[in-house]
Scaffold this motif. Structure first.
Motif, PDB file in Angstrom:
ATOM      1  N   MET A 243      49.354  28.661  33.848  1.00  0.00           N
ATOM      2  CA  MET A 243      48.367  29.271  32.956  1.00  0.00           C
ATOM      3  C   MET A 243      49.013  30.359  32.103  1.00  0.00           C
ATOM      4  N   LEU A 244      49.861  31.186  32.711  1.00  0.00           N
ATOM      5  CA  LEU A 244      50.569  32.226  31.951  1.00  0.00           C
ATOM      6  C   LEU A 244      51.521  31.610  30.937  1.00  0.00           C
ATOM      7  N   GLU A 245      52.285  30.610  31.386  1.00  0.00           N
ATOM      8  CA  GLU A 245      53.267  29.944  30.539  1.00  0.00           C
ATOM      9  C   GLU A 245      52.618  29.309  29.312  1.00  0.00           C
TER      10      GLU A 245
ATOM     11  N   GLY B 166      41.633  35.866  39.675  1.00  0.00           N
ATOM     12  CA  GLY B 166      42.827  35.971  38.848  1.00  0.00           C
ATOM     13  C   GLY B 166      42.560  36.616  37.505  1.00  0.00           C
ATOM     14  N   ALA B 167      43.502  36.419  36.601  1.00  0.00           N
ATOM     15  CA  ALA B 167      43.449  37.021  35.269  1.00  0.00           C
ATOM     16  C   ALA B 167      42.316  36.410  34.442  1.00  0.00           C
ATOM     17  N   PRO B 168      41.719  37.216  33.554  1.00  0.00           N
ATOM     18  CA  PRO B 168      40.654  36.679  32.702  1.00  0.00           C
ATOM     19  C   PRO B 168      41.212  35.664  31.706  1.00  0.00           C
TER      20      PRO B 168
ATOM     21  N   VAL C  69      40.344  27.348  22.153  1.00  0.00           N
ATOM     22  CA  VAL C  69      40.467  26.684  23.454  1.00  0.00           C
ATOM     23  C   VAL C  69      40.536  27.768  24.530  1.00  0.00           C
ATOM     24  N   THR C  70      39.653  27.659  25.530  1.00  0.00           N
ATOM     25  CA  THR C  70      39.608  28.626  26.620  1.00  0.00           C
ATOM     26  C   THR C  70      39.615  27.888  27.947  1.00  0.00           C
ATOM     27  N   TYR C  71      40.512  28.290  28.861  1.00  0.00           N
ATOM     28  CA  TYR C  71      40.573  27.699  30.198  1.00  0.00           C
ATOM     29  C   TYR C  71      39.713  28.538  31.128  1.00  0.00           C
ATOM     30  N   HIS C  72      38.764  27.901  31.792  1.00  0.00           N
ATOM     31  CA  HIS C  72      37.877  28.580  32.737  1.00  0.00           C
ATOM     32  C   HIS C  72      38.201  28.114  34.147  1.00  0.00           C
ATOM     33  N   ARG C  73      38.544  29.065  35.011  1.00  0.00           N
ATOM     34  CA  ARG C  73      38.807  28.756  36.416  1.00  0.00           C
ATOM     35  C   ARG C  73      37.476  28.654  37.137  1.00  0.00           C
ATOM     36  N   LEU C  74      37.347  27.671  37.999  1.00  0.00           N
ATOM     37  CA  LEU C  74      36.101  27.511  38.741  1.00  0.00           C
ATOM     38  C   LEU C  74      35.987  28.504  39.886  1.00  0.00           C
TER      39      LEU C  74
ATOM     40  N   THR D  73      44.853  25.810  40.577  1.00  0.00           N
ATOM     41  CA  THR D  73      43.461  26.204  40.471  1.00  0.00           C
ATOM     42  C   THR D  73      42.693  25.165  39.665  1.00  0.00           C
ATOM     43  N   HIS D  74      41.521  24.832  40.153  1.00  0.00           N
ATOM     44  CA  HIS D  74      40.667  23.860  39.481  1.00  0.00           C
ATOM     45  C   HIS D  74      39.903  24.572  38.367  1.00  0.00           C
TER      46      HIS D  74
END
Length: 112
Positions: free
Chosen positions: A104-106, A49-51, A40-45, A21-22
Motif C-alpha cells: 500500500m505504501l509502495e 493502519g494508515a488512513p 482512486v482510494t483504497y479502503h481497508r475493511l 489486508t482485505h
C-alpha cells in the motif's frame, strides 16, 4: 559435503509472509471525455493502519496504468463491470483486493 542448503535460501524460506489486508478500491470520475480526472482510494475493511490516500489519474489511460500498477486483474468480471460503471455512472468499487502494508505504501495508496 554438507546436506544443508545455503543460509540465504533457508532464510528466504523461513521468512514469514507479510500479512495482507482485505480491501477495495473506490474510483470516482470528475469531468468527462479525455480530460476526465479519476480519484482512486483504497479502503481497508479492517479500518486499521494508515488512513487512505486518494490517488489522482488524469485521463482513462492513466487510470488503466494505475490499476495495473496496483495489481488489478482485468480478467475478472467484477473489474470489467466496475470500469463500465465508472464510465456510465461516474463511480464504482473494485472489490477483493489483498495488499500488505508495504504494498500500500509502495503504490501510494496510504499516507506514510
Amino acid at each position: 559435503m554438507s546436506a544443508f542448503t545455503s543460509g540465504s535460501g533457508v532464510a528466504a524460506r523461513l521468512a514469514p509472509a507479510k500479512p495482507k489486508t482485505h480491501g477495495f478500491l473506490h474510483i470516482v470520475r470528475h469531468g468527462a471525455g479525455p480530460h476526465a480526472i479519476y480519484i482512486v482510494t483504497y479502503h481497508r475493511l479492517d479500518h486499521d493502519g494508515a488512513p487512505p490516500k486518494p490517488v489522482p489519474a488524469e485521463g482513462a489511460q492513466a487510470l488503466i496504468e494505475l490499476l495495473e500498477r496496483i495489481g488489478v486483474d482485468f480478467h475478472l468480471r467484477e473489474v470489467r463491470g466496475a470500469l463500465e460503471d465508472i464510465l456510465r455512472l461516474g463511480s464504482a468499487n473494485i472489490p477483493d483486493l489483498w495488499l500488505s502494508d508495504e504494498e500500500m505504501l509502495e503504490k501510494g495508496l496510504v499516507e506514510s
